[in-house]
Every structure is written in structure tokens, then in C-alpha cells.
Design a protein around this motif. Structure first.
Motif, PDB file in Angstrom:
ATOM      1  N   HIS A 282      30.007  71.947  -2.562  1.00 26.13           N
ATOM      2  CA  HIS A 282      29.609  71.888  -4.059  1.00 26.13           C
ATOM      3  C   HIS A 282      28.243  72.334  -4.099  1.00 26.13           C
ATOM      4  O   HIS A 282      27.470  72.672  -3.091  1.00 26.13           O
ATOM      5  CB  HIS A 282      29.400  70.149  -4.295  1.00 26.13           C
ATOM      6  N   LYS A 283      27.683  72.865  -5.162  1.00 29.30           N
ATOM      7  CA  LYS A 283      26.769  73.438  -5.558  1.00 29.30           C
ATOM      8  C   LYS A 283      26.089  72.509  -6.919  1.00 29.30           C
ATOM      9  O   LYS A 283      26.850  72.170  -7.808  1.00 29.30           O
ATOM     10  CB  LYS A 283      26.541  74.704  -6.217  1.00 29.30           C
ATOM     11  N   TRP A 285      23.688  72.505 -10.211  1.00 31.94           N
ATOM     12  CA  TRP A 285      23.011  73.345 -11.126  1.00 31.94           C
ATOM     13  C   TRP A 285      22.258  72.393 -11.973  1.00 31.94           C
ATOM     14  O   TRP A 285      22.882  71.533 -12.580  1.00 31.94           O
ATOM     15  CB  TRP A 285      23.737  74.479 -11.827  1.00 31.94           C
ATOM     16  N   LEU A 296      19.374  76.698  -9.578  1.00 32.88           N
ATOM     17  CA  LEU A 296      20.276  76.034  -8.356  1.00 32.88           C
ATOM     18  C   LEU A 296      19.505  75.067  -7.731  1.00 32.88           C
ATOM     19  O   LEU A 296      18.405  75.289  -7.092  1.00 32.88           O
ATOM     20  CB  LEU A 296      20.562  77.249  -7.534  1.00 32.88           C
ATOM     21  N   SER A 298      20.923  72.810  -5.366  1.00 33.13           N
ATOM     22  CA  SER A 298      21.531  72.642  -3.884  1.00 33.13           C
ATOM     23  C   SER A 298      22.556  73.523  -3.728  1.00 33.13           C
ATOM     24  O   SER A 298      23.286  74.167  -4.416  1.00 33.13           O
ATOM     25  CB  SER A 298      21.858  71.179  -3.821  1.00 33.13           C
ATOM     26  N   THR A 299      22.569  74.045  -2.377  1.00 33.77           N
ATOM     27  CA  THR A 299      23.468  75.025  -2.106  1.00 33.77           C
ATOM     28  C   THR A 299      24.901  74.470  -1.562  1.00 33.77           C
ATOM     29  O   THR A 299      24.894  73.486  -1.387  1.00 33.77           O
ATOM     30  CB  THR A 299      22.951  75.939  -1.017  1.00 33.77           C
ATOM     31  N   SER A 300      25.843  75.472  -1.536  1.00 33.30           N
ATOM     32  CA  SER A 300      27.228  74.840  -1.118  1.00 33.30           C
ATOM     33  C   SER A 300      27.041  74.453   0.333  1.00 33.30           C
ATOM     34  O   SER A 300      27.730  73.612   0.827  1.00 33.30           O
ATOM     35  CB  SER A 300      28.379  75.850  -1.079  1.00 33.30           C
ATOM     36  N   ASN A 303      26.084  70.667   0.242  1.00 32.31           N
ATOM     37  CA  ASN A 303      27.252  70.207  -0.300  1.00 32.31           C
ATOM     38  C   ASN A 303      26.719  68.744  -0.824  1.00 32.31           C
ATOM     39  O   ASN A 303      27.218  67.784  -0.626  1.00 32.31           O
ATOM     40  CB  ASN A 303      28.100  69.916   0.976  1.00 32.31           C
ATOM     41  N   HIS A 305      26.541  66.193  -4.008  1.00 34.49           N
ATOM     42  CA  HIS A 305      27.551  66.154  -5.182  1.00 34.49           C
ATOM     43  C   HIS A 305      27.431  64.719  -5.718  1.00 34.49           C
ATOM     44  O   HIS A 305      26.561  63.717  -5.191  1.00 34.49           O
ATOM     45  CB  HIS A 305      29.093  66.260  -4.540  1.00 34.49           C
TER      46      HIS A 305
END
Length: 418
Positions: A282-283, A285, A296, A298-300, A303, A305
């Protein structure tokens, strides 16, 4: 007469002597191994010795001869790696699925509302007049069947098919398990060359998590997700804007200012199983619905969520990681993201940052959220109520319970049980 007889005797003796001398001269320089008279006992022993030597020779592995591969023109130039021969008959192989015909990555998992999914497979040794049958199944039941002669002018004998898809461009594909059976002249093809990737021609479509419209706190805007991955905002002046597009949007939440919202973009590319979330990323936004600017959060790889926004909009509680338990370790974990005045991420806190949450030494991995889809609830602008539990407890007492996390001083207090 007497002289004649003497002469004959002399002549005969002379011939005998001459013959003997000739034989001796013929054998000069030839070395012959004398043959002993072995008798029956000696002969048997010799045979045993000979047979033992033969058995030893036969017991040794034969030398392996590897033929040197040759190119088709039979040249004597150094050859490359050995090429494994392929079947000479017609065949389909390597069936995979993608959301577009030339997608760089293929996937087996989609969200309901996805407009179309392409079936992509390789073929070889095809001929004019062969009949290809495609049978699509949905939830194990025959759904769509197509039978067509092979188009040699379009495809040729070998290559990759990329123009076959199932689709619903209006409302998108519905949730379910989809599979494709391919046949050539009535012979079903084994298209699942890689069982871990293709599952023999199966993909899944999941129901969307965002199904309802979400009004802003001031009531002037409404946000919702269309076709599983299109974020739509309707304004009080009648405008309707498509604010973001993703493969899947799994959650949306408004900030208290009614100008910003946060959404989670879900990526199922590396998902392993239809019943688990391993491999899902997950990212997060943050979207300004007036300017359309996206930040952005948090980055994938992180993760994050299931975000929950604090009443003042300064903090975001979220879960991090996929759901799994492995001995003394578990996931997801609890995180709290702090934002600055520009709505940009400034800090990230974990449960280890709070004084008052017990950690029981090396034999315990730490505290984890008790719910896999809820990081907690905000009791105040800077106080989060979170339910935590521990693995591999090494004491008689249990710290499992509900904790109040104070972001002003990074202290935690246990206020109840689970």
C-alpha cells in the motif's frame, strides 16, 4: 650299382639337412612365449583369473560422450549452450493475465470494477485450419465459450497472443474466480508452465472495500471510488472531478478541514494467495481536492494502510505490514504519522517509542494491534486508544490490553483489558 645307392643316400641326407637349416633360419628374430602344459587344473584357474579381470572392467562406468551441439548450418565454429528440443506439434503455453495487452507486469488478482483483463499466452507450430477453443469459467461454471479457426495471416505459426480479453467497460468485472481453458483441435493445452505464477489459467477479482459515498465534514463535497480504482469528488456547485486513478483504492478518509483527504492505493502485483494478504503493498496519499495536488505520505515498502485521522488532523494512526504470525513475530504493527502545517510527513512513531508499554526482553517480539484492520480510535486530538497484545510472554502476568497513547509526551497507560 653300389655307387648309385650311396649317391642316393647322400643326396637324401643332404636334403634333410638343408630343410632343417632353412626352418631354423626362418624363425630367427621371432620371440614366442612358450605355452606351458597347464592340464585341467591350470586351465580352470586361468579362466577364473580372466573372468575376474573382465568383471572388474564391466563394473567401471563407461566414459560419457557429450555430443557437441551444432547450428543448423552444420559449421565447425564453437557452439553455444545446448538447446532443449521443443515438441514439434502445435501447443499453447505460459498463460498469464494483465490489465492491458502490453503490461510489463502480469497479475492474478484484481478488484471488482476492473474494466477488462487480458489473457496472454505463447504458441508454437500452429497451422492454417486448426480450431482454437476458449472456454471461460466463472466460479467454476462455464461462462463464455468461443471457437474459431486459427488465423495464420494474423498470428503466424509461433508467437504470443495479446488481444484476447474479457471485459465490461460499463461497470467492470464482478467479484469471483475466473479461469480459461484453451484447446487446439479438441486437445486441452497444459498452459500452467509455472504453477506459482499462473495457477493453470486462474485469476481472482475481489469485491471493493470502498463501496459508499463519503461526505466531507462540512457537507460541501462527496468522495467515492468508481470501478475499484478511480477516486471521484463531487462539489456542491455541481462539478464532478476524477482526482486519482490507481489499480485499486482500498480506503478514503476526509481531514477535518474538508479540503484534504487521505486514500490508500493497493498493489496486488506480488500477492501470493487469494485467501491471504501476503505480498500486498500500500501507499498512502494526501490529496488537496481544491488544487489536485497529491503528497506521498508512505511508500509501498512501508506498507501503511487503514489510516485513521486525529480530530485536529495533525496525526494519522495506521497499520504497517501484511497479516502474519511467525513464532514470536507478528504483523501488522501500529504506527502514528505526524504531519506539519503543510500536510507533509514530519515524524513516524511506533509502540516502542512510548514509555509505559512493557517489553518483556529478548524472548518477546513486542506489542501488536489486536485487530488486523483497525489501528485504534482517537480519544482526543493527541491521544490514541489502541488494543495491544504480546507474543511469547515470559512472565506470569499479561500486559495484553487497551492502552492510551499520549502523543504530547510519548507516554502510554494501560486503561483496560482486551
Amino acid at each position: 650299382m653300389k655307387h648309385y645307392l650311396r649317391f642316393c643316400k647322400f643326396f637324401i641326407s643332404f636334403l634333410i639337412l638343408l630343410t632343417t637349416a632353412s626352418c631354423a633360419t626362418f624363425q630367427v628374430g621371432i620371440v614366442q612365449t612358450p605355452r606351458p602344459n597347464l592340464g585341467l587344473t591350470g586351465t580352470v584357474q586361468a579362466l577364473k583369473t580372466a573372468n575376474a579381470g573382465l568383471a572388474e572392467i564391466l563394473s567401471q562406468p563407461l566414459p560419457t560422450h557429450t555430443p557437441t551441439p551444432r547450428t543448423t548450418d552444420q559449421t565447425n565454429e564453437p557452439s553455444g549452450p545446448t538447446i532443449t528440443p521443443t515438441p514439434s506439434g502445435p501447443r499453447f503455453s505460459s498463460l498469464r493475465f494483465a490489465s492491458s495487452p502490453n503490461a510489463p507486469v502480469t497479475r492474478r488478482f484484481y478488484v471488482a470494477g476492473t474494466p477488462r483483463v487480458y489473457a496472454i499466452w505463447d504458441y508454437a507450430n500452429m497451422q492454417e485450419g486448426m480450431v482454437v477453443r476458449r472456454e471461460w469459467l466463472r466460479d467454476g461454471q462455464s461462462w463464455i465459450v468461443r471457437e474459431d479457426p486459427w488465423d495464420m495471416q494474423k498470428y503466424g505459426t509461433s508467437g504470443t497472443v495479446r488481444d484476447i480479453a474479457i471485459f465490461d467497460d460499463n461497470i467492470g468485472l464482478q467479484a469471483g474466480e475466473y479461469s480459461l481453458i484453451l484447446s487446439i483441435d479438441g486437445i486441452v493445452q497444459n498452459v500452467g508452465d509455472n504453477i506459482f505464477v499462473q495457477e493453470k489459467g486462474v485469476f481472482w477479482v475481489f469485491a471493493p472495500e470502498v463501496r459508499e459515498q463519503l461526505p466531507s465534514p462540512d457537507g460541501n463535497r462527496i468522495a467515492y471510488v468508481r470501478n475499484g480504482g478511480k477516486l471521484i469528488v463531487e462539489y456542491d456547485d455541481g462539478r464532478v472531478r476524477e482526482m486519482a486513478i490507481a489499480d485499486e483504492i482500498s480506503s478514503i478518509s476526509w481531514f477535518p478541514n474538508s479540503r484534504h483527504l487521505i486514500y490508500a492505493e493497493r498493489d496486488r502485483t506480488d500477492q501470493v494467495s487469494p485467501t491471504e494478504d501476503w505480498g500486498i503493498a500500500h501507499k498512502l496519499w494526501i490529496l488537496d481536492v481544491e488544487t489536485g495536488e497529491r503528497l506521498l505520505t508512505s511508500t509501498s515498502g512501508e506498507n501503511f494502510h487503514h489510516p485513521v485521522i486525529s480530530p485536529n488532523g495533525r496525526y494519522i494512526a495506521a497499520l504497517a505490514g501484511s497479516k502474519f504470525n511467525d513464532r514470536c513475530f507478528s504483523s501488522p504493527t501500529l504506527v502514528v504519522v505526524e504531519l506539519n502545517e503543510e500536510m507533509r510527513r514530519s515524524s513516524v512513531y511506533t509502540v516502542e517509542d512510548f514509555e509505559g508499554i512493557p517489553f518483556l526482553g529478548a524472548d518477546s517480539s513486542g506489542a501488536y494491534p489486536s485487530a488486523y484492520n483497525n489501528p485504534g480510535t482517537w480519544e482526543a486530538d493527541d491521544k490514541l486508544l489502541a488494543s495491544l497484545w504480546w507474543l511469547c510472554l515470559t512472565t506470569n502476568g499479561t500486559p495484553n490490553g487497551t492502552y492510551l497513547l499520549d502523543l504530547t509526551n510519548l507516554r502510554a497507560e494501560k486503561v483496560g483489558g482486551l
